[in-house]
Design a protein around this motif. Sequence first.
Motif, mmCIF file in Angstrom:
data_model
loop_
_atom_site.group_PDB
_atom_site.id
_atom_site.type_symbol
_atom_site.label_atom_id
_atom_site.label_comp_id
_atom_site.label_asym_id
_atom_site.label_seq_id
_atom_site.Cartn_x
_atom_site.Cartn_y
_atom_site.Cartn_z
ATOM 1 N N GLU B 77 0.850 -1.194 0.000
ATOM 2 C CA GLU B 77 0.000 0.000 0.000
ATOM 3 C C GLU B 77 0.885 1.243 0.000
ATOM 4 N N ILE B 78 0.560 2.200 -0.861
ATOM 5 C CA ILE B 78 1.383 3.409 -0.918
ATOM 6 C C ILE B 78 0.878 4.486 0.022
ATOM 7 N N PRO B 80 0.067 6.034 3.494
ATOM 8 C CA PRO B 80 0.560 5.688 4.834
ATOM 9 C C PRO B 80 -0.545 5.356 5.839
ATOM 10 N N VAL B 81 -1.681 6.038 5.769
ATOM 11 C CA VAL B 81 -2.761 5.738 6.721
ATOM 12 C C VAL B 81 -3.288 4.328 6.497
ATOM 13 N N LEU B 84 -0.816 1.675 7.611
ATOM 14 C CA LEU B 84 -0.813 1.507 9.063
ATOM 15 C C LEU B 84 -2.039 0.719 9.532
ATOM 16 N N VAL B 93 3.118 -5.656 6.071
ATOM 17 C CA VAL B 93 3.126 -4.620 5.045
ATOM 18 C C VAL B 93 4.513 -4.607 4.410
ATOM 19 N N THR B 95 6.940 -3.491 0.650
ATOM 20 C CA THR B 95 6.999 -2.833 -0.655
ATOM 21 C C THR B 95 6.837 -3.923 -1.726
ATOM 22 N N VAL B 96 6.621 -3.494 -2.968
ATOM 23 C CA VAL B 96 6.495 -4.462 -4.062
ATOM 24 C C VAL B 96 7.764 -5.304 -4.154
ATOM 25 N N GLN B 98 9.896 -6.056 -1.798
ATOM 26 C CA GLN B 98 10.017 -7.020 -0.694
ATOM 27 C C GLN B 98 9.044 -8.181 -0.853
ATOM 28 N N ARG B 117 6.179 -5.321 -12.026
ATOM 29 C CA ARG B 117 6.912 -5.009 -13.250
ATOM 30 C C ARG B 117 8.045 -6.016 -13.470
ATOM 31 N N ALA C 226 -1.256 12.286 6.986
ATOM 32 C CA ALA C 226 -0.321 11.425 6.265
ATOM 33 C C ALA C 226 1.052 11.432 6.944
ATOM 34 N N ALA C 229 1.042 9.225 10.087
ATOM 35 C CA ALA C 229 1.078 7.800 9.722
ATOM 36 C C ALA C 229 2.465 7.408 9.219
ATOM 37 N N ARG C 230 3.085 8.301 8.455
ATOM 38 C CA ARG C 230 4.400 8.009 7.874
ATOM 39 C C ARG C 230 5.464 7.881 8.981
ATOM 40 N N LYS C 232 4.881 7.067 12.099
ATOM 41 C CA LYS C 232 4.589 5.856 12.872
ATOM 42 C C LYS C 232 5.129 4.617 12.151
ATOM 43 N N LEU C 233 4.879 4.539 10.860
ATOM 44 C CA LEU C 233 5.370 3.401 10.079
ATOM 45 C C LEU C 233 6.898 3.334 10.123
ATOM 46 N N LEU C 236 8.160 1.878 13.161
ATOM 47 C CA LEU C 236 7.944 0.432 13.212
ATOM 48 C C LEU C 236 8.804 -0.304 12.183
ATOM 49 N N ILE C 238 8.695 0.003 8.907
ATOM 50 C CA ILE C 238 7.985 -0.351 7.672
ATOM 51 C C ILE C 238 8.312 0.671 6.584
ATOM 52 N N GLU C 239 8.751 0.184 5.424
ATOM 53 C CA GLU C 239 9.018 1.064 4.287
ATOM 54 C C GLU C 239 7.762 1.257 3.470
ATOM 55 N N LEU C 240 7.592 2.453 2.925
ATOM 56 C CA LEU C 240 6.457 2.711 2.051
ATOM 57 C C LEU C 240 6.916 2.717 0.607
ATOM 58 N N GLU C 241 6.020 2.263 -0.258
ATOM 59 C CA GLU C 241 6.272 2.206 -1.689
ATOM 60 C C GLU C 241 5.831 3.531 -2.313
ATOM 61 N N MET C 243 4.714 5.904 -5.503
ATOM 62 C CA MET C 243 4.197 5.643 -6.849
ATOM 63 C C MET C 243 5.293 5.904 -7.866
ATOM 64 N N THR C 244 5.278 5.135 -8.967
ATOM 65 C CA THR C 244 6.157 5.476 -10.085
ATOM 66 C C THR C 244 5.552 6.705 -10.772
#
Lengths: 258, 258, 258, 258
Positions: B77-78, B80-81, B84, B93, B95-96, B98, B117, C226, C229-230, C232-233, C236, C238-241, C243-244
């Motif tokens: 999920e991109i 952040p809310v 979480l 959770v 990344t693609v 991982q 991809r 946002a 949440a970012r 907090k992640l 923890l 957690i990496e966020l993906e 968007m391309t």
Amino acid sequence: MAADGALSFPVVAVNEALTKHLFDNRYGTGQSTIDGILRATNILIAGRNVVVAGYGWVGRGIVSRMSGHGAHVTVIEIDPVRALEALMDGYQVMTVGQAAPWGDLFVTATGNVNVFRREHFASMKDGAIMANSGHFDAELDLDALRALAEGHVRDVRENVQEFDLGGKKLNLIAEGRLVNLGAAEGHPAAVMDMSFANQALSAEYVALHHTELEPRVYVVPEAIDAEVARLKLAALGIELEPMTAEQAAYVSSWQHGT
Amino acid sequence: MAADGALSFPVVAVNEALTKHLFDNRYGTGQSTIDGILRATNILIAGRNVVVAGYGWVGRGIVSRMSGHGAHVTVIEIDPVRALEALMDGYQVMTVGQAAPWGDLFVTATGNVNVFRREHFASMKDGAIMANSGHFDAELDLDALRALAEGHVRDVRENVQEFDLGGKKLNLIAEGRLVNLGAAEGHPAAVMDMSFANQALSAEYVALHHTELEPRVYVVPEAIDAEVARLKLAALGIELEPMTAEQAAYVSSWQHGT
Amino acid sequence: MAADGALSFPVVAVNEALTKHLFDNRYGTGQSTIDGILRATNILIAGRNVVVAGYGWVGRGIVSRMSGHGAHVTVIEIDPVRALEALMDGYQVMTVGQAAPWGDLFVTATGNVNVFRREHFASMKDGAIMANSGHFDAELDLDALRALAEGHVRDVRENVQEFDLGGKKLNLIAEGRLVNLGAAEGHPAAVMDMSFANQALSAEYVALHHTELEPRVYVVPEAIDAEVARLKLAALGIELEPMTAEQAAYVSSWQHGT
Amino acid sequence: MAADGALSFPVVAVNEALTKHLFDNRYGTGQSTIDGILRATNILIAGRNVVVAGYGWVGRGIVSRMSGHGAHVTVIEIDPVRALEALMDGYQVMTVGQAAPWGDLFVTATGNVNVFRREHFASMKDGAIMANSGHFDAELDLDALRALAEGHVRDVRENVQEFDLGGKKLNLIAEGRLVNLGAAEGHPAAVMDMSFANQALSAEYVALHHTELEPRVYVVPEAIDAEVARLKLAALGIELEPMTAEQAAYVSSWQHGT
């Protein structure tokens, strides 16, 4: 048969192996029962009143998957210990008579006969659906159902027959035969592999030990069960933790009180 | 389109109705995605590593049903809310990048393009399965997948194509099109009834009020949403509790502090 | 207050932030309500009939945790959309009058007053337990309960009062005040961190922008939600993906139809 | 002891009764372990990495309740059949070495000694929390933990000790003793009633039959187990379905094949 002296050769009860009934019956039949019902009916399970008769391994599998789809689940069970487990697992427990007018969908998995009978069909809701995941086509009293419908039976979808009882209609999936075989593809390969491994290793065991075996029913040797599970875990890339020497000594001793 | 001045008539966004996306997207697509995957592959979901891309209503529905079948679920999920929420709902959770080498089964539900991809296909396990429940056939970069397979593509079951990448094989369900339409029967009637009721009542609303409406996007009037839910509950035999006069007065007042 | 012209300064509704109500209300109150009830009563939740009034974020949190402890859950809800969600999430839905004689344990989370009243207390089972996780001590009509008990009230455990109604006894936890504060320690730090971060960043926002703000209620700016949440992640691990570029272009365009 | 000839009187293994271990161990310890951990720490379980060592009845109970609180659960198990069940029930399975650096919270329920040892403490995260629901205070190697902390141990909350290992701090609940007894109130009455009923009825059984019994370990007679479950169900208002005569005949016959 052994009790009646009707058994003339040694038997290994492969269906009693842990790696058979804990997996094939529970996870295999659980999923494939849902699969069969969905293929046959395309109903939405979420929010529906689902009655599962029997809380053995097959019944537990079905209950778990029905609950996982958002069903309201009621269990019918004659064994008091199992009935109490179902209740504490979060499910309602009813008699057949209480469940019949409550359910939208009925699934039998008792291994017994005529769980739902004439009086139960009579009290079911219009549109109720019945399926069987237990023994043959014996768990629903189909003669009584046919008699109530007086010939007003028609196919409404592939694998779904509608019985018109006058004021209401009841639906039967796969003629009351095993719904996962009749309306889906049976168990996935990923669970049958263990059942077949048990059968193969047990057959080998009988071949190697037949001179020492009597004409009675043997359980699957524990070592075979453990080996099947170990091979399956290895295939899934899961490592097992061996006991340390200290731990092995501890569990075999009685001198450490509890 | 409204922002670009390209909208020449009033629009009611029926897909944004609560009684559409909370139900059709979540419970309908959730179940029918499982249904499509099972019909196409007959795999056992229990114990399998399942990656769901997108934790909107469709993604949540799929995650809930996968989890209900005993899957190990990871969410991509991109936002952040939402990421979480997925984490606190009990899911991993990733990344693609991982998730690609971790998953056994991948389902996309992002509404975006090319979630998986070339580099992700390259890192997937032998035997991995991919399906899409989001937008068209755009969520998986199929051109890249075809290029990696260099023409070694064959049908291994109805609705399942195997892409041979040399050292490993990847499986694609329903050509990456919506798996519940491509490999099952779409949503059950018991959830489409609400979506269709919304469309009918919203069309009636536009017909009755078109003189007062501008060429922009309107949300479904709250009263229509509530009416659809009320009708559905009544059909299911569920009674609603009205507020007492005292309660109605309480909730509309700000003088009771919190 | 804004509608009544009684608001004389700008307000940011921090309780409406996603990173407040989706987390604090749902996961925080959900868990701490269970915690308070267990500390007060030490009852077994598994197999018990639990009634939760209100299916907002607090109610959903409580329902989810009660269900996770093996309870049989019934939801009371006046909003038809929420009632339908509760039903399809797998819970029974009843009116207050239907739930009163069914429940063993009642928890209120409606934000409204006098959900359970004289007639409901009168129809409850002997030994029923009541707790509140909603507004103050207003959700249970305690005056009516006291009147029914005619002074026969005694403390049976810390934070548990028993009301003797003659033929039966009803139990009240924490005097009907917020059970997680009255009988446990409120929310865990791991969820209050986000609520406090929202408050701090919103206060900073008002301080920086007060010249541009009118005396009305503002939602928490999306960027603050946002950001909380970012952070907090990240804490923890957690990496966020992201968007391309192609994906960002796709989601902002309307030319790809649906 | 029987195997060693050290048993000088008949013993009924009441802890092996179905109505003991299926209920007390699973539902009782499951809930009260959560209860003890929450009272001691007030941590949020949702989203946390929880490691449960042992997938016997106690371990299953804990896993089920942790999962019901939104935890990410990993199981450690040396028995391959149980490990495979845990995996197919939807949980990760790891070795102690793999789980140590992954977990935020560790709970032991193996009935064995020194499950977590020096090398595992060394690889745990800063802030990790440990509790025991198994045997005495033997499941965690506390001598090794104390040695690593070199005396830097302090009480940070009631029932929580912090061990400062230099670069990181580890937390221990209730000194590694049974967490549900040390930090909560043990099992709820609603599950101990069955365990006590078993003990009483088994004591009566020994008193009535001691002349026929040898100095060895007997299982609880099936009739006692069934009677305890039946009484419990009756107390909860649940009716049981008796078999019809036809059904009783069917299940005792082998002539109906499978």
